[in-house]
Design a protein around this motif. Structure first.
Motif, PDB file in Angstrom:
ATOM      1  N   MET A 132       0.879  -1.265  -0.094  1.00  0.00           N
ATOM      2  CA  MET A 132       0.036  -0.098  -0.133  1.00  0.00           C
ATOM      3  C   MET A 132       0.785   1.201   0.093  1.00  0.00           C
ATOM      4  O   MET A 132       1.782   1.361   0.896  1.00  0.00           O
ATOM      5  N   THR A 133       0.529   2.201  -0.739  1.00  0.00           N
ATOM      6  CA  THR A 133       1.598   3.228  -1.122  1.00  0.00           C
ATOM      7  C   THR A 133       1.014   4.532   0.012  1.00  0.00           C
ATOM      8  O   THR A 133       0.001   4.145   0.827  1.00  0.00           O
ATOM      9  N   ASP A 134       1.921   5.366   0.198  1.00  0.00           N
ATOM     10  CA  ASP A 134       1.632   6.189   1.395  1.00  0.00           C
ATOM     11  C   ASP A 134       0.404   6.980   1.021  1.00  0.00           C
ATOM     12  O   ASP A 134      -0.287   7.299   2.001  1.00  0.00           O
ATOM     13  N   PHE A 135       0.007   7.379  -0.482  1.00  0.00           N
ATOM     14  CA  PHE A 135      -1.178   8.085  -0.693  1.00  0.00           C
ATOM     15  C   PHE A 135      -2.290   7.226  -0.311  1.00  0.00           C
ATOM     16  O   PHE A 135      -3.402   7.810   0.028  1.00  0.00           O
ATOM     17  N   GLN A 136      -2.343   5.866  -0.647  1.00  0.00           N
ATOM     18  CA  GLN A 136      -3.278   4.943  -0.662  1.00  0.00           C
ATOM     19  C   GLN A 136      -3.726   4.679   0.918  1.00  0.00           C
ATOM     20  O   GLN A 136      -4.880   4.999   1.211  1.00  0.00           O
ATOM     21  N   LEU A 137      -2.530   4.793   2.029  1.00  0.00           N
ATOM     22  CA  LEU A 137      -2.810   4.802   3.403  1.00  0.00           C
ATOM     23  C   LEU A 137      -3.680   6.072   3.871  1.00  0.00           C
ATOM     24  O   LEU A 137      -4.638   5.935   4.499  1.00  0.00           O
ATOM     25  N   ARG A 138      -3.106   7.125   3.319  1.00  0.00           N
ATOM     26  CA  ARG A 138      -3.769   8.393   3.677  1.00  0.00           C
ATOM     27  C   ARG A 138      -5.170   8.789   3.282  1.00  0.00           C
ATOM     28  O   ARG A 138      -5.912   8.991   3.965  1.00  0.00           O
ATOM     29  N   ALA A 139      -5.429   8.282   1.967  1.00  0.00           N
ATOM     30  CA  ALA A 139      -6.713   8.351   1.398  1.00  0.00           C
ATOM     31  C   ALA A 139      -7.617   7.425   2.147  1.00  0.00           C
ATOM     32  O   ALA A 139      -8.811   7.777   2.550  1.00  0.00           O
ATOM     33  N   GLY A 140      -7.214   6.258   2.368  1.00  0.00           N
ATOM     34  CA  GLY A 140      -7.942   5.310   3.063  1.00  0.00           C
ATOM     35  C   GLY A 140      -8.303   5.666   4.572  1.00  0.00           C
ATOM     36  O   GLY A 140      -9.436   5.510   4.981  1.00  0.00           O
ATOM     37  N   LEU A 141      -7.415   6.192   5.275  1.00  0.00           N
ATOM     38  CA  LEU A 141      -7.677   6.712   6.445  1.00  0.00           C
ATOM     39  C   LEU A 141      -8.676   7.981   6.601  1.00  0.00           C
ATOM     40  O   LEU A 141      -9.579   7.941   7.410  1.00  0.00           O
ATOM     41  N   GLU A 142      -8.379   8.752   5.849  1.00  0.00           N
ATOM     42  CA  GLU A 142      -9.369   9.946   5.394  1.00  0.00           C
ATOM     43  C   GLU A 142     -10.788   9.298   5.221  1.00  0.00           C
ATOM     44  O   GLU A 142     -11.958   9.994   5.741  1.00  0.00           O
ATOM     45  N   ALA A 143     -10.642   8.465   4.242  1.00  0.00           N
ATOM     46  CA  ALA A 143     -12.375   7.935   4.034  1.00  0.00           C
ATOM     47  C   ALA A 143     -12.828   7.409   5.290  1.00  0.00           C
ATOM     48  O   ALA A 143     -14.056   7.397   5.518  1.00  0.00           O
ATOM     49  N   ILE A 144     -12.203   6.560   6.021  1.00  0.00           N
ATOM     50  CA  ILE A 144     -12.874   5.875   7.281  1.00  0.00           C
ATOM     51  C   ILE A 144     -12.999   6.911   8.336  1.00  0.00           C
ATOM     52  O   ILE A 144     -14.239   6.775   8.802  1.00  0.00           O
ATOM     53  N   LEU A 145     -12.169   8.096   8.241  1.00  0.00           N
ATOM     54  CA  LEU A 145     -12.747   9.050   9.351  1.00  0.00           C
ATOM     55  C   LEU A 145     -13.931   9.791   9.012  1.00  0.00           C
ATOM     56  O   LEU A 145     -14.671  10.129   9.726  1.00  0.00           O
ATOM     57  N   VAL A 146     -14.149  10.081   7.719  1.00  0.00           N
ATOM     58  CA  VAL A 146     -15.291  10.812   7.089  1.00  0.00           C
ATOM     59  C   VAL A 146     -16.463  10.183   7.592  1.00  0.00           C
ATOM     60  O   VAL A 146     -17.827  10.754   7.871  1.00  0.00           O
ATOM     61  N   VAL A 147     -16.410   8.650   7.477  1.00  0.00           N
ATOM     62  CA  VAL A 147     -17.772   7.978   7.575  1.00  0.00           C
ATOM     63  C   VAL A 147     -18.075   7.316   9.061  1.00  0.00           C
ATOM     64  O   VAL A 147     -19.039   6.654   9.345  1.00  0.00           O
ATOM     65  N   ALA A 148     -16.818   7.623   9.920  1.00  0.00           N
ATOM     66  CA  ALA A 148     -17.210   7.100  11.274  1.00  0.00           C
ATOM     67  C   ALA A 148     -18.202   7.931  12.078  1.00  0.00           C
ATOM     68  O   ALA A 148     -18.191   9.014  12.136  1.00  0.00           O
ATOM     69  N   GLU A 149     -18.968   7.289  12.685  1.00  0.00           N
ATOM     70  CA  GLU A 149     -20.324   7.921  13.389  1.00  0.00           C
ATOM     71  C   GLU A 149     -19.685   7.889  14.727  1.00  0.00           C
ATOM     72  O   GLU A 149     -20.157   8.732  15.478  1.00  0.00           O
ATOM     73  N   THR A 150     -18.589   7.089  15.200  1.00  0.00           N
ATOM     74  CA  THR A 150     -18.165   7.409  16.750  1.00  0.00           C
ATOM     75  C   THR A 150     -16.663   7.166  16.460  1.00  0.00           C
ATOM     76  O   THR A 150     -16.179   6.864  15.464  1.00  0.00           O
ATOM     77  N   PRO A 151     -16.057   7.666  17.381  1.00  0.00           N
ATOM     78  CA  PRO A 151     -14.490   7.651  17.321  1.00  0.00           C
ATOM     79  C   PRO A 151     -14.099   6.308  17.132  1.00  0.00           C
ATOM     80  O   PRO A 151     -14.638   5.040  17.784  1.00  0.00           O
ATOM     81  N   LEU A 152     -13.155   6.012  16.310  1.00  0.00           N
ATOM     82  CA  LEU A 152     -12.478   4.817  16.222  1.00  0.00           C
ATOM     83  C   LEU A 152     -11.258   4.472  16.684  1.00  0.00           C
ATOM     84  O   LEU A 152     -10.207   5.463  16.608  1.00  0.00           O
ATOM     85  N   ASN A 153     -10.756   3.331  17.461  1.00  0.00           N
ATOM     86  CA  ASN A 153      -9.717   3.188  18.140  1.00  0.00           C
ATOM     87  C   ASN A 153      -8.702   2.936  17.016  1.00  0.00           C
ATOM     88  O   ASN A 153      -8.808   2.329  15.775  1.00  0.00           O
TER      89      ASN A 153
END
Length: 181
Positions: free
Chosen positions: A1-22
């Motif tokens: 996984m590239t740095d960009f894919q990790l960053r984009a994936g992380l942002e995508a998860i944080l955008v849809v998170a309804e509660t804080p994710l550990n």
């Protein structure tokens, strides 16, 4: 996984998170080491804080309730308040706020104790707070059989704090505190 894919994936998860994710949940979802997620979260935080010549973005990553989530930056609360003002949000009544405060500061506490402190019956208010997920039944008291109530992680999230220790002290608001040196 590239740095960009990790960053984009992380942002995508944080955008849809309804509660804080550990961090463990995030790392598991992205199938990357925890340290990589931690480093990327810090890099994103710094990027968001330094955007627009240091003024920041309209949102930020916060660690709340043992997890991470995107939140509106406090400087931009006004925009969200305008949006919400045009909707009809369900607000808590004064009785519910008072009952919630008693439970938050005195937990674990029985319904009867809350009624005694407030001087009124709190049965319906407690049901409302339970239905909204702000309080929970922690256990049944062994001696009296009374349900003991406490606050939930949702309350921490709504208040934007990590723990109840971050609640403001009540003592400055008690009568007679002006006389104390």
């Amino acid at each position: 996984m590239t740095d960009f894919q990790l960053r984009a994936g992380l942002e995508a998860i944080l955008v849809v998170a309804e509660t804080p994710l550990n961090i463990i949940t995030i790392a598991g979802a992205l199938e990357v080491p925890i340290n990589s997620v931690r480093e990327e979260l810090e890099a994103l935080r710094a990027e968001y804080d330094q955007a627009n010549n240091g003024a920041g973005r309209g949102f930020e990553i916060r660690e709340v309730g043992g997890g991470f989530r995107l939140y509106v930056r406090s400087d931009h609360d006004w925009a969200v308040k305008q949006l919400v003002a045009n909707e009809n949000p369900a607000k808590l009544s004064q009785a519910a706020l008072e009952t919630l405060a008693v439970i938050a500061y005195r937990q674990p506490v029985a319904r009867g104790q809350v009624s005694s402190i407030r001087g009124v019956n709190v049965d319906s208010v407690v049901r409302t707070l339970l239905s909204r997920g702000l309080i929970t039944e922690l256990y049944l008291d062994g001696d009296s059989g009374a349900a003991m109530f406490g606050t939930t992680d949702l309350l921490l999230e709504v208040l934007g704090i990590n723990s109840l220790e971050e609640l403001p002290l009540v003592s400055p608001y008690l009568p007679g505190q002006d006389d104390i040196d």
